[in-house]
Design an enzyme around this catalytic site. Structure first.
Site, PDB file in Angstrom:
ATOM      1  N   ARG A  32       0.814  -1.229   0.000  1.00  0.00           N
ATOM      2  CA  ARG A  32       0.000   0.000   0.000  1.00  0.00           C
ATOM      3  C   ARG A  32       0.843   1.273   0.000  1.00  0.00           C
ATOM      4  NH1 ARG A  32      -5.035   0.522   0.927  1.00  0.00           N
ATOM      5  NH2 ARG A  32      -5.244  -1.344   2.192  1.00  0.00           N
ATOM      6  N   GLU A  59     -11.356 -11.589  -4.275  1.00  0.00           N
ATOM      7  CA  GLU A  59     -11.297 -10.569  -5.329  1.00  0.00           C
ATOM      8  C   GLU A  59     -10.780 -11.192  -6.621  1.00  0.00           C
ATOM      9  OE1 GLU A  59     -10.209  -6.409  -2.984  1.00  0.00           O
ATOM     10  OE2 GLU A  59      -8.791  -7.213  -4.416  1.00  0.00           O
TER      11      GLU A  59
END
Length: 162
Positions: free
Chosen positions: A28, A89
Protein backbone atom coordinates in the site's frame (compact mmCIF):
# COMPACT_ATOMS: atom_id res chain seq x y z
CA UNK A 1 -16.25 -6.22 -43.60
CA UNK A 2 -18.77 -7.31 -40.98
CA UNK A 3 -17.49 -7.77 -37.49
CA UNK A 4 -17.83 -11.15 -35.91
CA UNK A 5 -19.86 -11.51 -32.76
CA UNK A 6 -18.17 -12.67 -29.61
CA UNK A 7 -19.47 -14.85 -26.82
CA UNK A 8 -18.13 -12.28 -24.34
CA UNK A 9 -20.43 -9.39 -23.53
CA UNK A 10 -18.86 -6.09 -22.56
CA UNK A 11 -20.27 -4.81 -19.29
CA UNK A 12 -22.40 -1.74 -20.00
CA UNK A 13 -21.89 -0.53 -16.42
CA UNK A 14 -18.23 0.50 -16.77
CA UNK A 15 -17.27 3.09 -14.13
CA UNK A 16 -13.49 2.62 -13.84
CA UNK A 17 -10.61 2.20 -16.20
CA UNK A 18 -8.58 0.14 -13.72
CA UNK A 19 -9.33 -1.91 -10.61
CA UNK A 20 -6.29 -2.49 -8.36
CA UNK A 21 -6.18 -5.74 -6.37
CA UNK A 22 -3.40 -5.98 -3.78
CA UNK A 23 -2.48 -6.97 -0.23
CA UNK A 24 -2.33 -3.59 1.48
CA UNK A 25 0.05 -4.70 4.19
CA UNK A 26 2.65 -5.60 1.53
CA UNK A 27 2.42 -2.78 -1.01
CA UNK A 28 0.00 0.00 0.00
CA UNK A 29 2.63 2.59 0.99
CA UNK A 30 5.16 1.85 -1.72
CA UNK A 31 4.28 0.19 -5.01
CA UNK A 32 0.52 0.82 -5.04
CA UNK A 33 0.72 4.46 -3.98
CA UNK A 34 3.18 5.15 -6.82
CA UNK A 35 1.23 3.12 -9.39
CA UNK A 36 -2.08 4.75 -8.46
CA UNK A 37 -0.55 8.25 -8.56
CA UNK A 38 0.96 7.57 -12.00
CA UNK A 39 -2.35 6.30 -13.36
CA UNK A 40 -4.23 9.29 -11.94
CA UNK A 41 -1.72 11.72 -13.48
CA UNK A 42 -2.60 10.18 -16.86
CA UNK A 43 -6.32 10.74 -16.08
CA UNK A 44 -6.92 7.00 -15.75
CA UNK A 45 -9.84 6.43 -13.38
CA UNK A 46 -8.84 3.82 -10.82
CA UNK A 47 -10.67 1.99 -8.09
CA UNK A 48 -8.54 1.36 -5.06
CA UNK A 49 -10.17 -0.26 -2.04
CA UNK A 50 -8.32 1.69 0.63
CA UNK A 51 -11.51 3.04 2.19
CA UNK A 52 -13.56 -0.15 2.43
CA UNK A 53 -14.08 -2.00 5.68
CA UNK A 54 -12.87 -5.56 5.67
CA UNK A 55 -15.39 -8.20 6.55
CA UNK A 56 -16.09 -11.84 5.98
CA UNK A 57 -17.44 -11.38 2.48
CA UNK A 58 -16.69 -9.05 -0.38
CA UNK A 59 -19.14 -6.17 -0.25
CA UNK A 60 -21.59 -5.57 -3.10
CA UNK A 61 -19.87 -2.23 -3.81
CA UNK A 62 -16.55 -3.99 -4.32
CA UNK A 63 -18.12 -6.63 -6.58
CA UNK A 64 -19.69 -3.82 -8.58
CA UNK A 65 -16.33 -2.02 -8.85
CA UNK A 66 -14.64 -5.17 -10.16
CA UNK A 67 -17.38 -5.77 -12.74
CA UNK A 68 -17.43 -2.07 -13.62
CA UNK A 69 -13.75 -1.89 -14.56
CA UNK A 70 -12.19 -2.27 -17.98
CA UNK A 71 -8.91 -3.61 -16.60
CA UNK A 72 -7.88 -5.28 -13.36
CA UNK A 73 -4.28 -5.14 -12.22
CA UNK A 74 -3.51 -7.86 -9.68
CA UNK A 75 -0.40 -7.23 -7.59
CA UNK A 76 0.83 -10.60 -6.38
CA UNK A 77 3.07 -10.02 -3.36
CA UNK A 78 4.43 -12.35 -0.69
CA UNK A 79 1.35 -11.98 1.50
CA UNK A 80 -1.34 -11.84 -1.20
CA UNK A 81 -2.25 -15.51 -0.78
CA UNK A 82 -2.61 -15.16 2.99
CA UNK A 83 -5.73 -13.04 2.49
CA UNK A 84 -9.03 -14.66 1.66
CA UNK A 85 -10.26 -11.17 0.78
CA UNK A 86 -7.58 -10.88 -1.94
CA UNK A 87 -8.26 -14.38 -3.23
CA UNK A 88 -12.02 -13.77 -3.36
CA UNK A 89 -11.30 -10.57 -5.33
CA UNK A 90 -9.12 -12.60 -7.68
CA UNK A 91 -11.89 -15.13 -8.28
CA UNK A 92 -14.35 -12.31 -9.08
CA UNK A 93 -11.81 -10.60 -11.35
CA UNK A 94 -11.36 -13.80 -13.36
CA UNK A 95 -15.14 -14.23 -13.56
CA UNK A 96 -15.34 -10.71 -15.03
CA UNK A 97 -12.57 -11.58 -17.46
CA UNK A 98 -14.50 -14.62 -18.66
CA UNK A 99 -17.94 -12.98 -18.65
CA UNK A 100 -17.18 -9.47 -19.91
CA UNK A 101 -13.75 -9.77 -21.50
CA UNK A 102 -12.13 -7.65 -18.79
CA UNK A 103 -8.38 -7.34 -19.28
CA UNK A 104 -6.41 -8.81 -16.35
CA UNK A 105 -2.77 -7.87 -15.86
CA UNK A 106 -0.82 -9.69 -13.16
CA UNK A 107 2.16 -7.98 -11.55
CA UNK A 108 4.52 -10.25 -9.63
CA UNK A 109 5.93 -7.97 -6.94
CA UNK A 110 8.99 -9.64 -5.41
CA UNK A 111 7.48 -13.09 -6.04
CA UNK A 112 8.18 -15.52 -8.84
CA UNK A 113 5.28 -16.20 -11.25
CA UNK A 114 5.87 -19.94 -10.90
CA UNK A 115 5.49 -19.62 -7.11
CA UNK A 116 2.06 -18.03 -7.65
CA UNK A 117 1.14 -20.65 -10.26
CA UNK A 118 2.13 -23.56 -8.00
CA UNK A 119 1.72 -21.98 -4.55
CA UNK A 120 5.37 -22.57 -3.66
CA UNK A 121 8.16 -20.49 -2.09
CA UNK A 122 7.28 -17.62 0.25
CA UNK A 123 4.06 -17.10 -1.69
CA UNK A 124 3.13 -20.72 -1.03
CA UNK A 125 4.02 -20.33 2.65
CA UNK A 126 1.45 -17.54 2.89
CA UNK A 127 -1.19 -19.70 1.23
CA UNK A 128 -0.37 -22.60 3.57
CA UNK A 129 -1.32 -20.43 6.55
CA UNK A 130 -4.65 -19.63 4.92
CA UNK A 131 -5.14 -23.30 4.01
CA UNK A 132 -4.78 -24.25 7.66
CA UNK A 133 -7.53 -21.81 8.66
CA UNK A 134 -9.88 -23.08 5.92
CA UNK A 135 -8.96 -26.77 5.79
CA UNK A 136 -12.63 -27.81 6.04
CA UNK A 137 -13.56 -25.66 3.03
CA UNK A 138 -11.93 -27.83 0.37
CA UNK A 139 -14.02 -26.41 -2.50
CA UNK A 140 -13.06 -22.84 -1.62
CA UNK A 141 -9.38 -23.74 -1.37
CA UNK A 142 -9.53 -25.44 -4.77
CA UNK A 143 -11.26 -22.42 -6.32
CA UNK A 144 -8.47 -20.19 -5.01
CA UNK A 145 -5.75 -22.53 -6.30
CA UNK A 146 -7.32 -22.59 -9.75
CA UNK A 147 -7.65 -18.79 -9.78
CA UNK A 148 -4.00 -18.28 -8.80
CA UNK A 149 -2.86 -20.72 -11.49
CA UNK A 150 -5.06 -19.07 -14.15
CA UNK A 151 -3.91 -15.55 -13.26
CA UNK A 152 -0.23 -16.56 -13.11
CA UNK A 153 -0.52 -17.98 -16.62
CA UNK A 154 -1.60 -14.60 -18.02
CA UNK A 155 0.93 -12.27 -19.58
CA UNK A 156 2.04 -9.76 -16.97
CA UNK A 157 4.99 -8.06 -15.33
CA UNK A 158 7.63 -9.47 -13.02
CA UNK A 159 9.31 -6.95 -10.69
CA UNK A 160 12.51 -9.01 -10.81
CA UNK A 161 12.85 -8.12 -14.48
CA UNK A 162 12.08 -4.40 -14.14
Amino acid sequence: MASSSSSINMNPQIKYDVFLSFRGKDVRHNFISHLNAALCRKKIVTFIDDKLNRGNEISPSLLSAIEGSKISIVIFSKGYASSRWCLNELVKILESKNKYGQIVVPVFYLVDPSDVRNQTGTFGDSFSKLEERFKEKIDMLQTWRIAMREAANLSGFDSHGI
